[in-house]
Design a protein around this motif. Structure first.
Motif, PDB file in Angstrom:
ATOM      1  N   SER A  14      22.328  30.907  72.799  1.00 20.21           N
ATOM      2  CA  SER A  14      21.689  31.488  71.613  1.00 20.21           C
ATOM      3  C   SER A  14      22.750  32.088  70.708  1.00 20.21           C
ATOM      4  N   ALA A  15      22.310  32.613  69.577  1.00 16.82           N
ATOM      5  CA  ALA A  15      23.194  33.384  68.700  1.00 16.82           C
ATOM      6  C   ALA A  15      23.546  34.695  69.380  1.00 16.82           C
ATOM      7  N   PHE A  16      24.669  35.306  68.962  1.00 10.00           N
ATOM      8  CA  PHE A  16      24.998  36.633  69.450  1.00 10.00           C
ATOM      9  C   PHE A  16      23.803  37.555  69.169  1.00 10.00           C
ATOM     10  N   SER A  17      23.561  38.483  70.071  1.00  9.60           N
ATOM     11  CA  SER A  17      22.405  39.387  69.946  1.00  9.60           C
ATOM     12  C   SER A  17      22.384  40.075  68.582  1.00  9.60           C
ATOM     13  N   GLY A  18      21.246  39.962  67.891  1.00 10.35           N
ATOM     14  CA  GLY A  18      21.054  40.631  66.604  1.00 10.35           C
ATOM     15  C   GLY A  18      21.503  39.828  65.398  1.00 10.35           C
ATOM     16  N   VAL A  19      22.254  38.738  65.608  1.00  5.77           N
ATOM     17  CA  VAL A  19      22.802  37.991  64.466  1.00  5.77           C
ATOM     18  C   VAL A  19      21.713  37.260  63.693  1.00  5.77           C
ATOM     19  N   ARG A  68      25.913  40.624  50.897  1.00  3.78           N
ATOM     20  CA  ARG A  68      27.342  40.338  51.074  1.00  3.78           C
ATOM     21  C   ARG A  68      27.938  41.199  52.192  1.00  3.78           C
ATOM     22  N   ASP A  69      27.499  42.439  52.271  1.00  2.00           N
ATOM     23  CA  ASP A  69      27.967  43.320  53.353  1.00  2.00           C
ATOM     24  C   ASP A  69      27.525  42.774  54.714  1.00  2.00           C
ATOM     25  N   ILE A  70      26.312  42.198  54.750  1.00  2.00           N
ATOM     26  CA  ILE A  70      25.809  41.638  56.008  1.00  2.00           C
ATOM     27  C   ILE A  70      26.651  40.435  56.419  1.00  2.00           C
ATOM     28  N   ILE A  71      27.030  39.600  55.441  1.00  2.00           N
ATOM     29  CA  ILE A  71      27.884  38.447  55.747  1.00  2.00           C
ATOM     30  C   ILE A  71      29.209  38.923  56.351  1.00  2.00           C
ATOM     31  N   SER A  72      29.778  39.981  55.763  1.00  2.35           N
ATOM     32  CA  SER A  72      31.034  40.536  56.292  1.00  2.35           C
ATOM     33  C   SER A  72      30.857  41.060  57.709  1.00  2.35           C
ATOM     34  N   GLN A  73      29.726  41.692  57.929  1.00  5.54           N
ATOM     35  CA  GLN A  73      29.430  42.221  59.271  1.00  5.54           C
ATOM     36  C   GLN A  73      29.346  41.092  60.300  1.00  5.54           C
ATOM     37  N   ILE A  74      28.680  39.992  59.914  1.00  5.52           N
ATOM     38  CA  ILE A  74      28.566  38.822  60.809  1.00  5.52           C
ATOM     39  C   ILE A  74      29.941  38.217  61.070  1.00  5.52           C
ATOM     40  N   ASP A  75      30.728  38.091  60.021  1.00  6.17           N
ATOM     41  CA  ASP A  75      32.077  37.533  60.135  1.00  6.17           C
ATOM     42  C   ASP A  75      32.925  38.364  61.107  1.00  6.17           C
ATOM     43  N   GLN A  76      32.916  39.674  60.925  1.00  6.09           N
ATOM     44  CA  GLN A  76      33.725  40.569  61.770  1.00  6.09           C
ATOM     45  C   GLN A  76      33.278  40.510  63.228  1.00  6.09           C
ATOM     46  N   LYS A  77      31.960  40.411  63.443  1.00  2.00           N
ATOM     47  CA  LYS A  77      31.426  40.379  64.811  1.00  2.00           C
ATOM     48  C   LYS A  77      31.977  39.158  65.568  1.00  2.00           C
ATOM     49  N   HIS A  78      32.023  38.018  64.906  1.00  2.00           N
ATOM     50  CA  HIS A  78      32.493  36.804  65.563  1.00  2.00           C
ATOM     51  C   HIS A  78      34.016  36.774  65.691  1.00  2.00           C
ATOM     52  N   LYS A  79      34.706  37.287  64.700  1.00  8.19           N
ATOM     53  CA  LYS A  79      36.167  37.338  64.779  1.00  8.19           C
ATOM     54  C   LYS A  79      36.612  38.268  65.915  1.00  8.19           C
ATOM     55  N   ALA A  80      35.885  39.358  66.109  1.00  2.55           N
ATOM     56  CA  ALA A  80      36.226  40.291  67.195  1.00  2.55           C
ATOM     57  C   ALA A  80      36.085  39.604  68.552  1.00  2.55           C
ATOM     58  N   ALA A  81      35.055  38.779  68.697  1.00  4.05           N
ATOM     59  CA  ALA A  81      34.849  38.053  69.960  1.00  4.05           C
ATOM     60  C   ALA A  81      35.984  37.040  70.182  1.00  4.05           C
ATOM     61  N   ILE A  82      36.394  36.375  69.112  1.00  4.04           N
ATOM     62  CA  ILE A  82      37.491  35.387  69.228  1.00  4.04           C
ATOM     63  C   ILE A  82      38.773  36.073  69.711  1.00  4.04           C
ATOM     64  N   GLU A  83      39.103  37.215  69.126  1.00  9.64           N
ATOM     65  CA  GLU A  83      40.330  37.936  69.490  1.00  9.64           C
ATOM     66  C   GLU A  83      40.366  38.262  70.984  1.00  9.64           C
ATOM     67  N   GLU A  84      39.196  38.590  71.552  1.00  4.87           N
ATOM     68  CA  GLU A  84      39.160  39.014  72.950  1.00  4.87           C
ATOM     69  C   GLU A  84      39.018  37.838  73.918  1.00  4.87           C
ATOM     70  N   LEU A  85      38.436  36.731  73.452  1.00  6.97           N
ATOM     71  CA  LEU A  85      38.132  35.632  74.371  1.00  6.97           C
ATOM     72  C   LEU A  85      39.159  34.496  74.342  1.00  6.97           C
ATOM     73  N   ILE A  86      39.767  34.259  73.188  1.00  7.44           N
ATOM     74  CA  ILE A  86      40.592  33.063  73.008  1.00  7.44           C
ATOM     75  C   ILE A  86      42.070  33.450  72.913  1.00  7.44           C
ATOM     76  N   PRO A  87      42.953  32.757  73.640  1.00  7.66           N
ATOM     77  CA  PRO A  87      44.398  33.008  73.491  1.00  7.66           C
ATOM     78  C   PRO A  87      44.829  32.802  72.042  1.00  7.66           C
ATOM     79  N   LEU A  88      45.794  33.577  71.609  1.00 10.48           N
ATOM     80  CA  LEU A  88      46.242  33.546  70.217  1.00 10.48           C
ATOM     81  C   LEU A  88      46.656  32.135  69.787  1.00 10.48           C
ATOM     82  N   SER A  89      47.264  31.396  70.706  1.00 10.98           N
ATOM     83  CA  SER A  89      47.747  30.052  70.379  1.00 10.98           C
ATOM     84  C   SER A  89      46.625  29.054  70.108  1.00 10.98           C
ATOM     85  N   GLU A  90      45.416  29.400  70.581  1.00  9.70           N
ATOM     86  CA  GLU A  90      44.277  28.488  70.437  1.00  9.70           C
ATOM     87  C   GLU A  90      43.296  28.934  69.350  1.00  9.70           C
TER      88      GLU A  90
END
Length: 814
Positions: A38-43, A62-84
């Motif tokens: 599913s989508a991330f909870s609340g998205v 527009r603020d909501i779009i930024s909030q959605i963007d930041q939520k997914h980018k934060a997950a990428i930083e923690e889950l995916i190695p920088l090289s990928e």
């Protein structure tokens, strides 16, 4: 192959996604997998909110779009190695830009079409699935597949219908050719013939997984969520709800339809056709058993599998003589609702055909009424049919169980259980399959109804009593201590679970819906909110708990006058306060009538004789057909204590003081010494005998001097006792002269009653009455020469508390 679906809470953040990855990695060692997310909870909610704001020309989207963007980018930083990360971030940015373009268009046009809403809603699953797919590839052989390429639907945007034949063919071919160990797919989304994005309805990710399971003939479908399976009731409302280990497809379908949100209702149909079992599992407790759904025979001791509900319901009633015997009335009714896309949840019709009652969502009620009245406007104009009646803010509660049809009396138990708790049933429906019994009730009663039914059908007949206690002085403290001491015994041996929900004194009150911890209740009350009788009543009403009991351990007039309000709320009343039952006869009679009308117990055993079973014995005499002709009694433990200890060496003043210290007298000792307290007690016994009498009809031969009676506070009263010491000594001397003992006696004899001092000779059974004991003699048509006699301690905090406790337990045993 196994199909796994992970819901929004399971993929709410990077921490949760790591748990998902561990589960998938472990499962992939056993079988090939299709994993739907599913989508991330609340998205999804954020996306829908952003689209509405854009259509309303509110730049906050527009603020909501930024909030959605930041939520997914934060997950990428923690889950995916920088090289990928670079390729993935590029994909995410591309999707976010497309989302922004769509919403900018909505903003410029000031509108939001269903087609655009579907595209916007799809971004939740698209973003989450791409991130989770890349994270999964770091661990195992996994590929990403866009569900829109496999699941084809019509163009009903918002909740599209699946083209099953085409979809099954596409899915089967894809998985036949795919060689990866795990295929990761977004849930909820599909596409129509033209390639436009469609959605399968909120909760549609479950449906996506079921479609894939059916098309691939999977060995099982696993729905991973945040609870340990389907529950016997909503655990947020019913604390005692338990996970259901095994359940049939049909039972699961009924429960999911009636609000069991752990499973999206359409999910079951695809796997039911293929006989593929469903597991409901907990991502956060993967080793928990969960719920197993199949077509296997689920027979067990309990024919009920679960209790569910749908809230925010409206009842629409169409009635009139013009419907009787007229073919097509029902067709016209349901056709007009269908034409206006109004879903009917509940149907019942009287066999007389005079009325049809349907349940729909509150939000559809006004449109439904307009459409129905328009359709039947001719019959309404001719007064053959009434304009349809709308009742809102209702709730449907359903008992569900495949084996209910093999057990008699289920509906009777359901209705009687609700009735005992004053839950009014507005409508009833039961299908011929007897798999579901549904009732419509007021929404405010849903918590009480669900807990009451769950207690009746799932909790080993353990009855929960919820106490609201007012008055926590000497007697109240003993009462609470006794509850605390006996709580475990009552639960294990009598199947009664006693919870103290509220405690109050004249200054403070404390409420705890889950039950007050009685280990340190005094400190908690001291830190409670300011006491108010009206606020106390309001909170009891707001909580609306089953088996509620108001316990009055005061001697307060204002408190005694609120019993009526509690009884009307189906809250039982247990009291040691004599004021209500000795007030005007009409008030006493009204309280008894309200108790019967609202099925709310009204018990006051401690009004007379503290813990002695005097009133209960009297009730049994009257109920068995006996008639009370005469009563003789010493009913004041405090006065008996006083006159038993009054002597030449122990002054009357001192012994009255001592009685107060021992807790035998009322806070105002004049109430006892004036005879008012005894008069109240004999009046209550007379009324319980079936005789109408008022307080002023009782002759009170008061032994206190007028000066003592005219005092207005305790200090002045005790000073007056010292001042009139000779008066009391004279009474003592007279008793000694007559070789008698002084007792304050209450009498009733064929319509006449009195209270006053008497000099009791040695041959009287009253003579040897010691300490604080009470004694009552009932002379009846059966007990003529030898009266029925009850004797024992009639005063004291501990015995009074035990009498109150006994009344509470008596309610628990009903």
């Amino acid at each position: 192959m196994l199909v796994l679906k992970f819901g929004g809470t399971s993929v709410a953040n990077a921490q949760n996604i790591k748990l998902v990855l561990d589960i998938v990695q472990k499962k992939s060692k056993e079988d090939t997998l299709a994993v739907v997310v599913s989508a991330f909870s609340g998205v999804t909610d954020l996306l829908l909110d952003a689209s509405k704001k854009a259509a309303q020309k509110d730049k906050a989207y527009r603020d909501i779009i930024s909030q959605i963007d930041q939520k997914h980018k934060a997950a990428i930083e923690e889950l995916i190695p920088l090289s990928e990360q670079s390729d993935l971030i590029e994909n995410i940015n591309s999707n976010i830009n497309l989302l922004k373009t769509l919403l900018d268009g909505c903003f410029l046009l000031g509108e939001l079409s269903n087609r655009t809403a579907d595209i916007v809603a799809s971004f939740g699953e698209l973003l989450s699935s791409q991130i989770i797919a890349v994270a999964l590839k770091q661990k195992i052989n996994a590929v990403f597949k866009d569900s829109r390429e496999l699941i084809k639907t019509n163009s009903d945007f918002g909740k599209a219908n699946v083209d099953t034949e085409t979809t099954n063919h596409l899915i089967a071919n894809y998985f036949k050719e795919n060689k990866a160990q795990v295929v990761l797919l977004p849930g909820f989304i599909a596409s129509d013939e033209a390639g436009n994005t469609t959605t399968l309805g909120r909760g549609g990710s479950d449906y996506t997984a079921a479609i894939i399971a059916n098309a691939t003939h999977a060995t099982a479908l696993e729905i991973w969520t945040d609870v340990n399976g389907m529950f016997t009731a909503n655990p947020k409302i019913v604390k005692q709800a338990q996970p259901i280990e095994t359940i049939s497809y049909q039972e699961a379908m009924e429960l999911s339809h009636f609000g069991a949100k752990v499973l999206y209702p359409p999910t079951i149909q695809p796997v039911l056709d293929s006989n593929i079992p469903i597991w409901i599992k907990n991502t956060f407790e993967p080793d928990a058993f969960g719920t197993y759904i199949s077509n296997e025979n689920q027979a067990g001791n309990n024919p009920i599998k679960g209790i569910s509900h749908i809230d925010k319901i409206a009842l629409i009633t169409l009635e009139g003589s013009g419907m009787i015997g007229v073919a097509g009335s029902s067709k016209r009714l349901f056709e007009v609702l269908s034409n206006h896309s109004i879903n009917v949840i509940f149907i019942t019709q009287a066999s007389s055909e005079h009325s049809i009652c349907i349940g729909i969502l509150n939000q559809d009620a006004e449109n439904a009424k307009k459409a129905i009245d328009k359709t039947f406007e001719l019959e309404i104009a001719q007064s053959k049919i009434e304009p349809c009646i709308v009742e809102k803010d209702l709730c449907i509660v359903a008992l569900v169980g495949e084996n209910m049809k093999n057990h008699q009396g289920i509906s009777g138990k359901m209705f009687s259980t609700l009735g005992k708790n004053n839950v009014n049933i507005r409508a009833i429906a039961q299908g011929a399959s007897e798999r579901n019994i549904s009732v419509v009730i007021n929404e405010k009663d849903v918590k009480k109804a669900l807990n009451t039914l769950h207690e009746r059908f799932f909790e080993d007949n353990t009855k929960q009593l919820n106490l609201f206690v007012m008055g926590i002085g000497n007697v109240g403290e003993k009462f609470i201590d006794q509850i605390h001491q006996q709580k475990k015994f009552l639960k294990e041996n009598l199947k009664i679970n006693v919870r103290v929900i509220a405690l109050a004194n004249s200054r403070k009150m404390l409420f705890d819906e889950d039950g007050i911890n009685l280990n340190d209740w005094k400190a908690k009350v001291d830190n409670g909110e300011k006491a108010s009788v009206n606020d106390f009543i309001s909170k009891v009403k707001e909580l609306n708990l089953r088996n509620s009991i108001f316990v009055d351990i005061t001697a307060n007039y204002d408190v005694a006058m609120i019993y009526e309000q509690f009884l009307r709320m189906n809250v039982g009343v247990v009291t040691c306060n004599k004021i209500a039952c000795s007030s005007h006869y009409e008030n006493y009679k009204k309280l008894k009538e309200l108790s019967r009308k609202y099925n709310a117990p009204f018990l006051f055993e401690t009004n007379v004789g503290a813990g002695l079973p005097i009133i209960d014995t009297l009730k049994n005499l009257v109920a068995s057909g006996d008639k009370v002709n005469k009563i003789q009694a010493v009913l004041s433990g405090s006065l008996n204590f006083i006159f038993n200890n009054f002597s030449e060496t122990y002054s009357f003043h001192d012994v009255v003081k001592q009685a107060g210290v021992e807790g035998y007298t009322e806070p105002d000792p004049k109430i006892d010494l004036s005879g008012v307290d005894v008069a109240r007690k004999i009046l209550i016994l007379i009324r319980e005998s079936g005789v109408s009498m008022e307080m002023e009809d009782i002759e009170n031969n008061c032994f206190l001097p007028e000066e003592c009676m005219n005092t207005t506070n305790n200090d002045d009263f005790f000073k007056s006792l010292l001042k009139n010491e000779s008066h009391f000594n004279q009474l003592l001397a007279e008793a000694k002269e007559k070789d008698s003992r002084i007792k304050f006696v209450a009498q009733y004899d064929n319509g006449k009653a009195s209270v006053g001092l008497q000099f009791i000779p040695k041959e009287s059974p009253f003579y040897n009455l010691e300490g604080k004991d009470n004694i009552v003699q009932f002379f009846t048509e059966r007990y003529v020469d030898q009266p029925l006699l009850i004797k024992g301690a009639g005063a004291g905090a501990a015995v009074t508390a035990s009498g109150i406790f006994a009344d509470v337990i008596r309610i628990g045993n009903v």
